[in-house]
Enzyme design. Structure first.
Site, PDB file in Angstrom:
ATOM      1  NE  ARG A 160      15.292  25.994 -20.771  1.00 12.81           N
ATOM      2  CZ  ARG A 160      15.290  27.316 -20.921  1.00 12.81           C
ATOM      3  NH1 ARG A 160      14.426  27.892 -21.764  1.00 12.81           N
ATOM      4  NH2 ARG A 160      16.140  28.075 -20.280  1.00 12.81           N
ATOM      5  CB  SER A 196      19.875  23.715 -16.540  1.00 12.33           C
ATOM      6  OG  SER A 196      20.562  24.942 -16.385  1.00 12.33           O
ATOM      7  CD  GLU A 244      16.346  22.928 -18.580  1.00  8.89           C
ATOM      8  OE1 GLU A 244      17.230  22.758 -19.446  1.00  8.89           O
ATOM      9  OE2 GLU A 244      16.171  24.006 -17.979  1.00  8.89           O
TER      10      GLU A 244
END
Length: 315
Positions: free
Chosen positions: A180, A228, A298
């Site tokens: 990520r 998410s 995130e």
């Protein structure tokens, strides 16, 4: 800032569409957030370079793709948001005898990209059908799912550096991609990218696409959410930690932890960005208190005070 935005407005060519005071709630999947001072719409790489040329380095810049990984403060964003469209929303599959590489503009929705390539008999990108983002966002954050991530399929990307006012191609090896993460900054715009694909039976490709879709429908919620919220910690799952800590259904005003997947936060009409941020901070604090694990979001958060805008929201 108003005078500076007036100057930018005057400097931009008429063909570059721009809007003032656009609610972030209308551009993001959480459907919350205050006004963005200016939104500039780019239909080509040249447009993005022209926008960059009009910007002073002191002007905050925000790139908005599908709005699925973004939380804008209720106070709004005091700068210029860039949205890609037009020619930057293209998909080009490999031609006969060409290298097995697919081209896509930064504005392309990942599920659309996956379906178009699969229908053309090119595999390897089926996992993108389960990610509600854009090609540009996928490169910038190394988006992934179902055991694959962007760094495994990306070949190179065309990037406009806002402050350098130039467009350059960069190989995937130069982007320092990890879980990520990429080396790209907030002032770099992915306008197009090239991906490695594999020739395959379209029926097999589409079957894999539909399997991802079925899994997503069975395991992830619909409605107003941003996917998410937290990165998975090493050798564990953020959703598992949140669920095991008894935080499913936790609610702060208009924001709540999803009943279907604990790493999703959903909003209801009337929710605010402050509700979402407070819930994110509360989850992070409680997980640390109960397990000693610091969860990192995130989600990109913009327009908040510096102590709220940090990537790490631990204790």
């Amino acid at each position: 800032m108003s005078a500076e935005l007036d100057r930018i407005d005057h400097a931009l060519a008429p063909q570059i569409r721009r809007e003032r005071g656009v609610p972030a709630a209308s551009l993001t999947t959480w459907r919350v957030g205050g006004p963005i001072e200016m939104v500039a719409h780019a239909t080509s790489t040249a447009d993005v370079v022209a926008i960059a040329t009009a910007l002073d380095p002191s002007v905050p810049v925000l790139v908005i793709g599908r709005g699925s990984n973004l939380l804008v403060a209720d106070a709004g964003f005091p700068g210029v948001a860039i949205m890609l469209e037009g020619d930057l929303d293209h998909v080009r599959a490999p031609g006969p005898g060409a290298r097995p590489e697919a081209h896509a503009g930064g504005a392309v929705a990942l599920p659309v990209f996956a379906r178009k390539l699969s229908a053309s008999g090119w595999g390897g990108l089926e996992f993108y059908v389960g990610i509600p983002g854009s090609v540009g966002g996928a490169v910038a954050m190394n988006a992934g799912g179902h055991g694959r991530e962007t760094s495994q399929v990306l070949v190179r990307a065309e990037i406009v550096a806002i402050d350098e006012r130039t467009a350059k191609w960069r190989e995937v090896s130069a982007l320092d991609m990890s879980y990520r993460h990429s080396a790209l900054t907030d002032r770099e715009v992915v306008v197009s990218a090239v991906f490695a694909v594999e020739a395959d039976d379209p029926r097999q490709c589409l079957a894999r696409v539909e399997e991802v879709v079925r899994w997503r429908r069975a395991n992830q919620p619909g409605g107003a959410n941003a996917g998410s919220v937290f990165r998975n910690p090493p050798d564990d799952s953020a959703g598992r930690l949140i669920d095991a800590s008894g935080l499913k259904h936790l609610r702060i005003r208009g924001a709540s932890v999803s009943e279907k997947h604990a790493n999703f936060i959903q909003t209801e009409p009337g929710a605010t960005a402050a509700d979402v941020l407070e819930l994110i901070r509360t989850i992070a604090r409680l997980i640390f208190d109960r397990s000693g694990v610091t969860l990192q979001p995130e989600v990109r958060m913009v327009g908040f005070e510096p102590h709220d805008d940090a990537e790490e929201l631990g204790p």
